[in-house]
Every structure is written in C-alpha cells, then in structure tokens.
Scaffold this motif. Sequence first.
Motif, PDB file in Angstrom:
ATOM      1  N   ASP B  83      -6.800  21.852  -4.208  1.00 45.31           N
ATOM      2  CA  ASP B  83      -6.929  23.134  -4.050  1.00 45.31           C
ATOM      3  C   ASP B  83      -8.483  23.412  -3.654  1.00 45.31           C
ATOM      4  N   ILE B  84      -9.194  22.488  -3.934  1.00 42.68           N
ATOM      5  CA  ILE B  84     -10.678  22.461  -3.326  1.00 42.68           C
ATOM      6  C   ILE B  84     -10.680  22.762  -2.095  1.00 42.68           C
ATOM      7  N   ALA B 151      -7.865  15.446   2.778  1.00 43.04           N
ATOM      8  CA  ALA B 151      -6.713  15.693   1.969  1.00 43.04           C
ATOM      9  C   ALA B 151      -5.687  14.750   2.121  1.00 43.04           C
ATOM     10  N   CYS B 152      -5.076  14.182   0.782  1.00 42.81           N
ATOM     11  CA  CYS B 152      -4.041  13.226   0.765  1.00 42.81           C
ATOM     12  C   CYS B 152      -2.916  13.775   1.297  1.00 42.81           C
ATOM     13  N   MET B 159       2.747  19.454  -2.596  1.00 43.59           N
ATOM     14  CA  MET B 159       2.367  20.814  -3.108  1.00 43.59           C
ATOM     15  C   MET B 159       2.792  21.934  -2.176  1.00 43.59           C
ATOM     16  N   ASP B 160       3.576  21.397  -0.936  1.00 44.85           N
ATOM     17  CA  ASP B 160       3.990  22.317   0.005  1.00 44.85           C
ATOM     18  C   ASP B 160       2.781  23.050   0.667  1.00 44.85           C
ATOM     19  N   TYR B 161       1.641  22.385   0.833  1.00 43.29           N
ATOM     20  CA  TYR B 161       0.669  23.018   1.715  1.00 43.29           C
ATOM     21  C   TYR B 161       0.797  22.640   3.076  1.00 43.29           C
ATOM     22  N   ASP B 162      -0.060  23.393   3.930  1.00 44.54           N
ATOM     23  CA  ASP B 162      -0.185  23.189   5.371  1.00 44.54           C
ATOM     24  C   ASP B 162      -1.517  22.797   5.749  1.00 44.54           C
ATOM     25  N   GLU B 163      -1.312  21.986   6.719  1.00 43.26           N
ATOM     26  CA  GLU B 163      -2.612  21.716   7.544  1.00 43.26           C
ATOM     27  C   GLU B 163      -3.555  22.749   7.817  1.00 43.26           C
ATOM     28  N   GLU B 164      -3.213  24.186   8.110  1.00 43.80           N
ATOM     29  CA  GLU B 164      -3.807  25.088   8.417  1.00 43.80           C
ATOM     30  C   GLU B 164      -4.441  25.839   7.025  1.00 43.80           C
ATOM     31  N   ASP B 165      -3.849  25.346   5.950  1.00 45.94           N
ATOM     32  CA  ASP B 165      -4.370  25.946   4.906  1.00 45.94           C
ATOM     33  C   ASP B 165      -5.615  25.361   4.302  1.00 45.94           C
ATOM     34  N   PHE B 166      -6.056  24.602   4.863  1.00 39.48           N
ATOM     35  CA  PHE B 166      -7.510  23.939   4.552  1.00 39.48           C
ATOM     36  C   PHE B 166      -8.553  24.479   5.461  1.00 39.48           C
ATOM     37  N   TYR B 167      -9.833  24.161   4.981  1.00 43.98           N
ATOM     38  CA  TYR B 167     -10.993  24.491   5.801  1.00 43.98           C
ATOM     39  C   TYR B 167     -10.964  23.758   7.022  1.00 43.98           C
ATOM     40  N   THR B 171     -10.230  16.633   6.765  1.00 42.53           N
ATOM     41  CA  THR B 171      -9.203  15.459   7.597  1.00 42.53           C
ATOM     42  C   THR B 171      -7.939  15.380   6.737  1.00 42.53           C
ATOM     43  N   THR B 172      -6.810  15.403   7.551  1.00 40.48           N
ATOM     44  CA  THR B 172      -5.683  15.058   7.029  1.00 40.48           C
ATOM     45  C   THR B 172      -4.870  13.975   7.589  1.00 40.48           C
ATOM     46  N   GLY B 173      -3.639  13.622   7.029  1.00 45.30           N
ATOM     47  CA  GLY B 173      -3.075  12.702   7.722  1.00 45.30           C
ATOM     48  C   GLY B 173      -3.632  11.334   6.895  1.00 45.30           C
ATOM     49  N   VAL B 174      -4.087  11.393   5.757  1.00 45.11           N
ATOM     50  CA  VAL B 174      -4.583  10.160   5.137  1.00 45.11           C
ATOM     51  C   VAL B 174      -4.002   9.653   3.964  1.00 45.11           C
TER      52      VAL B 174
END
Lengths: 81, 192
Positions: B83-84, B151-152, B159-167, B171-174
């Motif tokens: 969420d951060i 982002a794990c 959590m049903d989040y999307d890559e676009e939800d983040f700043y 880094t995603t996909g880790v």
Amino acid sequence: MSETFDVTETLDVKGQSCPMPVVKTKQAIDALEEGDVLEVLATDSGSMSDIEGWAEGTDGVTLLGQADEDGLYTHYVEKTA
Amino acid sequence: MSTDTPSADAENVADADLETLQERVEDLEGSLADLEAEDDGKKLTIIATKGTFDMAYPPLILASTAAAFDWEVVVFHTFWGLDILHEEKSKDLKISAVGNPTMPMPNVLAALPGMDAMATKMMERKIDQNNTATIEELIELSLDQGVDLQACQMTVELMDYDEEDFYEGVTTGVGAATALQHLAESDVQLLV
C-alpha cells in the motif's frame, strides 16, 4: 564559534525535519564542484549528529565545521572529490 | 615446500615454479583489487510488510537517507507494505487506534467506529505542524535518488493490484528469490 569559510552556496532547510537536511545536503553537494563549500542552515537539532555522521560515512565530502546559535544549526561541508 | 638438494635440473624446475608462482600472485592481487573495489559501497535491503501510516515512515526515511550515503538501496514491499507504493492508497494510509499503547484511550473506546480516522487525523496534523515530509514526498525522493522500490509479485496478485496502481519507477515482477538475493548481498538487512 563563528569560523568563516569561503562558502560557494547556501542550502536553507530551516523548518524541515529528518531525513530532509541530510538528503537535501547530499543533493546540493552532488550539484557542486570539487573544492566547493556548502553552507547548510537547519533548525532540526538532529541535523548536528546526522550531518556529522553522513559526512563521516560518505566519500568525497568533509565536514569543515558546525555551529549552533539560538536554535539555528549551521553546517559547512566541502566537496573534496 | 621442497626440501630437495639443489642440482642444475632442480634449479630449472625452481625457476619455472617461481614464474608460475609470480603469475599466481599477480592473479590473486588482481582478484583482491576487484573484490576491494566491489566492496567499496554499502548496500541496504529492507523488507516492508506493514501498510499503516506510522509503519510506512521508517523504511522510507532509512531508504532515502541510505541513498544520501551513496549506498545501494532496495526496499522489497510485500503484503500490506504494498500500500505504500500504491499511488492512491499511499495517500490514505491509516493508524490503528486499537492495540496502540500511545493512544490516550482504552482499547474498548479505540475500537469504536471512526477512532482510526481520528487517530490518523491527529498524526497527520502533527506531521504537518512539524514539517515532516509526506509519504508521497519520501517516495518521490527515494526514487529520484535511485532507491529500488520493489513490489512483490505474489502479493500484487493476492491483493488484486495492478502494475499501473503503483508509482512510476516501482519495480514489479519480483519475488522471494530476488529479495533473498538482495538480502544476501547487503551489509544491512531490515524487516519492517
């Protein structure tokens, strides 16, 4: 207490608290040339210990002096590399 | 270590040995110099697992300060720590009034509706008065300084989040293996 240094630039972080004085000092130092001296004006009392520790643990900077006058903390940092 | 008595042949052998030995010393000196060069910078890895307003601060403050020391910094966000990094949710993080011993009220009152919001408002006002940086400012500052905010992937999906939800810049996909690799390479490792 009032040593004088040949100040190249002054960074005013008065009113800002941790971690801003250190982080902004670092950013200001990055923009300077070797041999330049940065004067940092802060009101965060933690900046005395924090900037000292930062200067000690960071390559290419030397803390020339610090002053504490009526809640105004002034730091002089030289970029050495 | 040879204890052979010297002879002409033995001397030739000794010369050859000496040459090999010299080469070996040079190789080793080279690797040592490489290692010393590599070891020059420090590295910090933080695992951020909490998504409350108060627990969002420590990893971000330490990360941005470590970056000011020119350390390599990775913050791996998992579970509520995500969420951060969530652009919308990060602006609306809450403090829990229940189970918080610094709240000036008993838990039975803290559990009443609206208490978390009240505690959060109080803290936000304090932060504003004290001129402490906001979560958003600290995230931008960290990214600007080259902090790797990760982002794990497993919890992003959980959590049903999307890559676009983040700043932008996160880094995603880790996953856990990436986190462990960074932890193993780090001089300082923290779980928050």
